[in-house]
Write an enzyme that holds these catalytic residues in place. Structure first.
Site, short mmCIF file in Angstrom:
data_model
loop_
_atom_site.label_atom_id
_atom_site.label_comp_id
_atom_site.label_asym_id
_atom_site.label_seq_id
_atom_site.Cartn_x
_atom_site.Cartn_y
_atom_site.Cartn_z
N TYR A 1 89.32 13.72 77.91
CA TYR A 1 88.28 12.77 77.51
C TYR A 1 86.92 13.45 77.42
CZ TYR A 1 85.34 8.58 77.57
OH TYR A 1 84.42 7.60 77.26
N LYS B 1 84.60 13.86 74.02
CA LYS B 1 83.25 13.32 73.91
C LYS B 1 82.20 14.43 73.81
CE LYS B 1 84.31 8.95 73.93
NZ LYS B 1 84.08 8.11 72.74
#
Length: 244
Positions: A152, A156
Site C-alpha cells: 500500500y 501511494k
C-alpha cells in the site's frame, strides 16, 4: 459553465463524499466504481436539484479497457473532461514476508496503475484544450511508511511521485496536477482494518480523532476550484497531525 468531473471509487468513503460535494455545486458528474449502493440514487437527486447531472460507469480502473469506457462515456455525454479525481483504491495490511505476488499486483494495479490509466486517458483532451485539473488521492503512508503496509505504501508513494512528475510536464499546457494525501479517515476501508482502527491509534493522533470523508472532499473541491489555480504538483495532507 458547469464542469465535467470524473470521480473514481465514488461508491463509498472519500469518493462518495467528493461526489456529494460536486453534486451540490451542480456539476456534471461521471462516477466510477466496481459497484454502487443505495447512495447512488441520493447523488442523482442532489445533482438534479442543483441543476447538475450524474452518470454511473461500473468498472475496474486497473483495466485499460474499463477506463476507456469511462472516459468515452464522459466525452460522449458532455464533450470534454474538466476535472479528474483519481480516488479508487484498496488497502492491504499484511507482513511483507506474507505478501504474495498476487497481493502486490492487486494493490499496485488498482492504486498506482489505475491512477496512471485514468490520468493517461484524460490528458490528451486536457492538453488540447489547455485546461484541466487532476487530483490524485494518495495517502500520508506514501510519505511516512507504515509496518505491514509495504504494498500500500509503495503504491501511494508511487502516486505521489507520479503526481509531481506529470505536474511539471503538463503545467505549461494549462493542466494542474496535485495530490491529496489523507491521514486516517473514518471510512469502511479503515473500519475493517483493526491495525489502525482502534482507540490506541486514535489517541496517537494529535487531534485525538479520525478524519471524516467530507474533510478530504473539501480539499479536493479546493484544488478543483478557483482556490487551486496556482497549485502545481503539491501533496496536501489533511491528517490531523499524524505526519508533521
Amino acid at each position: 459553465m458547469k464542469r465535467v468531473i470524473i470521480v473514481t471509487g465514488a461508491g463509498r468513503g472519500i469518493g462518495l463524499a467528493v461526489a456529494r460535494r460536486f453534486a451540490a455545486t451542480g456539476d456534471l458528474l461521471v462516477l466510477n466504481d466496481r459497484q454502487f449502493g443505495d447512495e447512488a440514487a441520493e447523488i442523482v437527486e442532489q445533482a438534479k436539484s442543483c441543476g447538475g447531472d450524474v452518470a454511473f460507469v461500473t468498472g475496474d480502473v486497473s483495466r485499460v479497457e474499463d477506463v476507456a469506457t469511462l472516459v468515452t462515456m464522459a466525452m460522449d455525454r458532455h464533450g470534454r473532461i474538466d476535472v479528474l479525481v483519481n480516488n479508487a483504491g484498496v488497502l492491504l495490511s499484511k507482513a511483507t514476508v506474507d505478501t504474495s505476488a498476487e497481493d502486490w499486483a492487486r494493490v499496485i494495479g488498482i492504486n498506482l496503475t489505475g491512477t496512471w490509466n485514468c490520468l493517461h486517458a484524460v490528458l490528451p483532451g486536457m492538453i488540447a484544450r489547455r485546461s484541466g485539473r487532476i487530483i490524485n488521492v494518495s495517502s500520508e503512508l506514501g510519505l511516512i511508511g507504515f509496518a505491514t503496509y509495504a504494498a500500500y505504501c509503495a503504491s501511494k508513494g508511487g502516486v505521489i511521485a507520479l503526481t509531481k512528475a506529470v505536474a511539471k510536464e503538463v503545467a505549461p499546457h494549462g493542466v494542474l496536477v496535485n495530490s491529496v494525501a489523507p491521514g486516517p479517515i473514518e471510512t469502511d476501508m479503515l473500519k475493517y482494518d483493526t491495525v489502525e482502527y482502534n482507540d490506541e491509534t486514535r489517541e496517537q493522533i494529535p487531534l485525538r480523532r479520525f478524519g471524516q470523508p467530507d474533510e478530504i472532499a473539501a480539499m479536493v473541491e479546493f484544488l478543483a476550484g478557483p482556490g487551486g489555480s496556482y497549485m502545481v504538483g503539491q501533496i496536501v495532507s489533511p491528517n490531523g497531525g499524524t505526519a508533521i
